[in-house]
Write an enzyme that holds these catalytic residues in place. Structure first.
Site, PDB file in Angstrom:
ATOM      1  CE  LYS A   1       2.114 -35.823  29.188  1.00 60.34           C
ATOM      2  NZ  LYS A   1       1.451 -34.613  29.767  1.00 60.34           N
TER       3      LYS A   1
ATOM      4  CD  GLU B   1       9.706 -27.614  17.338  1.00 56.26           C
ATOM      5  OE1 GLU B   1       9.872 -28.146  16.232  1.00 56.26           O
ATOM      6  OE2 GLU B   1       8.650 -27.045  17.677  1.00 56.26           O
TER       7      GLU B   1
ATOM      8  CB  CYS C   1       8.262 -21.045  21.662  1.00 53.46           C
ATOM      9  SG  CYS C   1       7.661 -21.439  20.025  1.00 53.46           S
TER      10      CYS C   1
ATOM     11  CD  GLU D   1       9.934 -19.428  27.452  1.00 49.97           C
ATOM     12  OE1 GLU D   1       9.990 -20.443  28.173  1.00 49.97           O
ATOM     13  OE2 GLU D   1       9.762 -19.480  26.222  1.00 49.97           O
TER      14      GLU D   1
END
Ligand code: NAD
Length: 503
Positions: free
Chosen positions: A191, A266, A300, A397
């Site tokens: 997905k 992750e 990331c 973030e």
């Protein structure tokens, strides 16, 4: 003709294939729309123009894909690993052959600059080759003899797995998760992120052309809370490999609880780059800039917090500001562009909101801090100085080309600030004092640390984070640990004494 004009013409021809039907699903070897017929629109962040429609799937489509993956599993698991290896290498060949098409579509879909995306496409091929070559040894185990038994271990693929990927470098990340799953002998339902669906379709097409049997790799497009959620809840899906935000990871863990899903996460990061006064400052500057402003800062592992020792801070930050002001923002298909537009309006609004937060918190906007143009989601590369680590710009973030600089006096301060975050994905340490490097890396809370280097990926090494940055590791054999089950078998070597009950 300029490179940009030439590239734009090529892009038009590459996008034509998405025109009529848009991005569809791929289930049991067939390309088809969502069962409900629903679609959503996909637009380019470059100029906000419509690219194509995308199948908006739900639990019915996920059910069909899971069934296909379940049906294809025994034959794929039992295929000689050397044959699986050959198919995976053919997929890598197909990626290389269509690398330009993949890179151009990725640029248009995500806003990433071509200078980085051409390499990301080829890294996708390298991921397939790396895990293809490991397929024949994936089941290897150990011999652990005891006084009465010959104990052996082996590994078996866990079954059909779900792979859920984000919109940042979606092509490369999809290969990174799917290649080891296939090499291990698992079948897959993928997905992809709703903001960047184009290259997932190219990838599954390439796999089919390479001879991957129908049902081994199924693609279901849709929204996270609809198709993604259904995938995490499906009883036939044995594990979920997820790359995305930490709060989504938390939701997936809850959603997968009823079916006892194995998960690999992750997640996000707020990674420090720590520059001590004894470092090679020119190299540290290059690396710090590269790790936050490449890939639009939508990365990331980006070094989004710069911790610089106070006695060198003025000079270091002055040089940094000059370089940040000079970064070329532009069209992703222009080879000279260094920073392109952000993925989507929602994300653009989030990144821009930190400019006001920085002002309100009392930080200085030393560079950038504004939108570029009025079409597309461009922001000027931004540097915040005079920041403290308790500010939102240092804790949250931002996931854009935005760097928060903080000064420190001593090594102890640096360590405290570096670790004072919910995240723990990567850290970058710049010092020429070997003992300090050993001491500091030992105490820095991060899954991956580079000393005197930017992030240079080596596929056999473990990739992943601690704290809110993730659970589990990819890379090398660690990927197989996730996609496979350990099995122990004990063979009696003689007539050892068996306790006799009821005798
Ligand atoms: P996201 O969490 O919003 O979405 C990721 C994927 O999850 C998408 O496919 C989305 O549709 C799906 N999803 C959303 N809600 C879901 C739900 N309830 N159930 C199942 N699936 C659901 O993340 P994003 O904004 O697409 O990506 C950016 C994030 O990814 C950043 O936080 C970044 O740090 C992280 N990331 C981490 C790594 C790493 O290796 N640690 C690598 C790349 C990106």
């Amino acid at each position: 003709m300029s490179d940009l004009t030439q590239n734009t013409e090529k892009l038009t021809s590459y996008l034509a294939r998405f025109g009529a039907d848009g991005v569809q699903n791929h289930i049991a070897g067939k390309t088809l729309p969502a069962a409900s017929g629903k679609v959503f629109d996909n637009a380019s962040p470059v100029d906000e123009s419509h690219i194509c429609t995308v199948a908006q799937s739900d639990g019915t489509d996920i059910g069909a894909a899971a069934q296909a993956a379940k049906a294809a599993f025994p034959a794929w698991r039992d295929m000689p690993a050397t044959e699986r290896r050959a198919i995976l290498h053919r997929i890598a060949d197909g990626i290389v052959a269509r690398a330009e098409e993949i890179a151009f579509c990725e640029c248009w879909d995500t806003g990433q600059a071509i200078r980085f995306m051409s390499k990301a496409a080829l890294r996708g091929a390298a991921n397939f080759r790396f895990f293809a070559d490991r397929a024949p040894s994936a089941r290897d185990g150990q011999m652990l003899p005891s006084p009465t038994l010959m104990n052996v271990t082996t590994r078996l693929p866990i079954g059909p797995v779900g792979v859920i990927t984000p919109w940042n470098t979606p092509f490369m990340l999809s290969t990174w998760k799917i290649a080891p799953a296939l090499a291990a002998g698992c079948t897959v339902v993928h997905k992809p992120a709703e903001f960047s669906p184009l290259t997932a379709q190219l990838l599954v097409e390439i796999a089919q052309e390479a001879g991957l049997p129908p049902g081994v790799w199924n693609l279901v497009n849709g929204l996270g809370e609809e198709a993604g959620k259904a995938l995490t809840e499906h009883p036939d899906i044995k594990a979920i490999a997820f790359v995305g935000e930490s709060r989504t990871g938390s939701m997936i863990m809850k959603q997968g609880a009823d079916t006892l899903k194995r998960v690999h996460f992750e997640l996000g990061g707020k990674n420090p780059v720590i520059v001590f006064d004894d470092a090679d400052l020119d190299r540290a500057l290059d690396a710090a800039i590269f790790m936050i402003y490449s890939l639009n800062g939508e990365r990331c592992t980006s070094s989004s917090r710069l911790l610089v020792q106070s006695n060198i801070a003025d000079e270091f930050l002055a040089k940094l500001k000059a370089r940040v002001d000079n970064i070329r923002v532009g069209h992703p298909l222009d080879p000279t562009t260094e920073v392109g537009p952000l993925i989507h309006k929602t994300h653009f609004d989030k990144v821009v909101s930190f400019f006001d937060k920085a002002r309100a918190e009392g930080a200085t906007i030393a560079a950038g801090g504004e939108r570029v143009g009025d079409k597309g989601y461009y922001v000027r590369p931004t540097l915040f100085t005079d920041a403290r680590n308790d500010m939102a710009i240092a804790q949250e973030e931002i996931f854009g080309p935005v760097l928060t600089a903080i000064t420190f006096d001593t090594e102890k301060d640096a360590l405290r600030i570096a670790n004072d975050t919910p995240y723990g994905l990567t850290g970058y340490v710049w010092t020429n004092d070997l003992t300090r490097a050993l001491r500091f890396t030992n105490e820095l809370e991060a899954g991956m640390i580079w000393v005197n280097s930017e992030n240079v990926r080596h596929l056999p090494t473990p990739f992943g984070g601690v704290k809110a940055s993730g659970i589990g590791r990819d890379g090398g054999d660690w990927s197989f640990d996730f996609y496979m089950e350990q099995k122990h078998i004990g063979f009696a070597t003689g007539q050892h004494k068996i306790p006799r009950l009821g005798a």
